[in-house]
Design a protein around this motif. Sequence first.
Motif, mmCIF file in Angstrom:
data_model
loop_
_atom_site.group_PDB
_atom_site.id
_atom_site.type_symbol
_atom_site.label_atom_id
_atom_site.label_comp_id
_atom_site.label_asym_id
_atom_site.label_seq_id
_atom_site.Cartn_x
_atom_site.Cartn_y
_atom_site.Cartn_z
ATOM 1 N N SER A 80 0.636 -1.329 0.187
ATOM 2 C CA SER A 80 0.120 -0.243 -0.136
ATOM 3 C C SER A 80 0.855 1.416 -0.614
ATOM 4 C CB SER A 80 -0.974 0.233 1.295
ATOM 5 O OG SER A 80 0.177 0.121 2.211
ATOM 6 N N GLN A 91 -5.859 2.146 -4.350
ATOM 7 C CA GLN A 91 -5.651 0.826 -2.931
ATOM 8 C C GLN A 91 -6.022 -0.180 -3.528
ATOM 9 O OE1 GLN A 91 -2.852 0.452 -1.503
ATOM 10 N NE2 GLN A 91 -2.524 2.946 -1.214
ATOM 11 N N MET A 92 -7.001 -0.427 -3.997
ATOM 12 C CA MET A 92 -8.526 -1.518 -4.770
ATOM 13 C C MET A 92 -8.480 -0.771 -6.316
ATOM 14 S SD MET A 92 -9.388 -1.452 -1.115
ATOM 15 C CE MET A 92 -9.414 0.420 -0.613
ATOM 16 N N HIS A 154 -6.643 4.968 -1.285
ATOM 17 C CA HIS A 154 -7.724 4.745 -0.088
ATOM 18 C C HIS A 154 -8.575 4.852 -0.474
ATOM 19 C CE1 HIS A 154 -7.313 1.385 3.009
ATOM 20 N NE2 HIS A 154 -8.151 1.990 3.029
ATOM 21 N N ASP A 418 0.087 -1.755 4.435
ATOM 22 C CA ASP A 418 -1.515 -2.526 4.406
ATOM 23 C C ASP A 418 -1.068 -2.972 2.903
ATOM 24 O OD1 ASP A 418 -2.907 -1.567 6.376
ATOM 25 O OD2 ASP A 418 -3.355 0.190 5.119
ATOM 26 N N THR A 420 -2.887 -4.317 -0.253
ATOM 27 C CA THR A 420 -3.991 -4.206 -1.318
ATOM 28 C C THR A 420 -3.632 -4.181 -2.009
ATOM 29 O OG1 THR A 420 -2.968 -2.240 -1.615
ATOM 30 C CG2 THR A 420 -4.823 -1.712 0.627
#
Length: 594
Positions: A80, A91-92, A154, A418, A420
Amino acid sequence: MRIFAIAFIFKFVLAVTADSAPRCRCTPDRSCWPSDEQWQALNNSVSGRLTSIQPVAWVCHDPTFNNATCQNLTAINTNSLWRRAQPGAVQMINWESWLPVNQSCYFETPRSVPCGQGKISKYSVVAESVEDIQSAVRFATAHNLRLVIKNSGHDYLGRSTAPESLQIATFKLNDIEFSDDFVPQGAADGKSVGSTITIGAGAVLFEIYAALLTKGKIAVLGSSYTVGAAGGYVQGGGHSPIGSWKGMGSDNAIEFDVVTAEGDLITVNEYQNTDLFWAFRGGGGGTFGVVTRATLRTFDEAPMVVAQINISALASENTNYWPAVATFSSYVPRLEDENCSGYYFMLPNLTFPGLGQISAVAAVILCAERSNTTEVEDLLKPMLDPIRKMAGITVSLQSTAYPKTVPAVTGLLSGGADTTGNIVILGSRLISRELLLSEDGPTRLTNALSQLPAGDTEPFIGHFVAGGQVARNGDQVRSALNPAWRRTAVHLVWTRSWAPGASREDVQAIENQLTHQEVPIFSGLEPGMGAYLNEADANEADFQESFWGPNYARLRTIKQEWDPTGLFITRKGVGSEDWDDAGLCRLTEKRIRP
């Protein structure tokens, strides 16, 4: 009469001109798109910080395939912190693709699959100053461009990307300052609000927590490494693992520095531009202007006890699983009354190595201003003892005392970043305290949960991050935050996904099931409670009511006053109902893009 006639004709001409003005953003296939010379002029005005963007997986596909670079990027693709610093990534990754025109660019798909630009912006101003942001805003206005603000990327609703757009990337604006006696600008009495932290637009949580630790302070923040606190987090409300103790993130916002749609830099607080101050605290990120800095209230450190609970049953003996979840849920409001917040992850169909199929609940509970683990374990006994007595259920509890809150909270963060770079959409609902304290409410909740498909990697997550001070602030804080938060005990979330390269039809089937079958189970359970706008279904029906309740009408008025042309349009944001899903064309005119 002549003067009246001239005035009438002039007004008529203005009306016709306004009606015939372009209502679609300029796109590269149109003559209005800026020339190379104009893009160069923008680049000069931002000291060379304008960059042309391709999706980050571009080098893994023909004809731009580069084996060495592709291998290197594939290895860090799910980090991330790396994604935060890439203008061509979020991130997605589902928000990098543009399914209506079949454009995507995934690391996971074969090299021979064509790589499309998708929803990744065409250009980005990687801002290092307020002036860079002002130049980008004025350029977008002058050329009628779709504008996107990317903080860390994010975001679950696709607000950090838009096709054929100009991006403002803020990740380099990560300065952090502290004050022991902060006086908001314009305060006539010169009265201090106490200790604060002022953060740049791009400062993310792991940076902010590290700075707070050195000062012996705590602030209301979240629990993911790469959430940009000044962006959508606090502007959307901002729930926190210390929420029951200190309120929502937006409750504790003191001041914002903002670049408006006119390109002006203004200060927004309870003394200046008060309508915007109300809107920025809960009205949604990227909607009313570009926040360059935000000042948040801080508090003195305090001890904290963290309890970890595991509840499990073999799948063949799980008849008491949902009653156990109901018992756990029924006790949540009592925990929030004790300044305890936390999360519980419900996995009714988990494949566990060596045990086969099990049903499990994994919970972490953070109790503020406590240093005695025995005291917290005694607090949990009325909840856990009835669960322990249920046949086939196993319960374990481990608690740890921390002398400071920041290390306790950052202990929730995994590794150095994170993970991701995956495909995620959410279902979301706010669950009220009244429901969980009612005689049959917890059972009604678990009956609803049991109707949802449940897999190994798609848990149901109960965030008990409200109650306590969040509820009390309903009488003390005036903001755009959905009033339903003041009644909330649990923010419930579940996830859905699909494989990279899935067909448009398959994706739409998953999205439709979530929006039209799964979410209505919970909206019908408690009409009027709504959902958390930062973590909700990206296609939320009646999002205005779900995200803001009775506050939406005022938010829309403020939006029209400060951004009449809709420069700052975000998916499912205030005023977005006037635009198509990509934010390229007003719905009052025939679309020229899908």
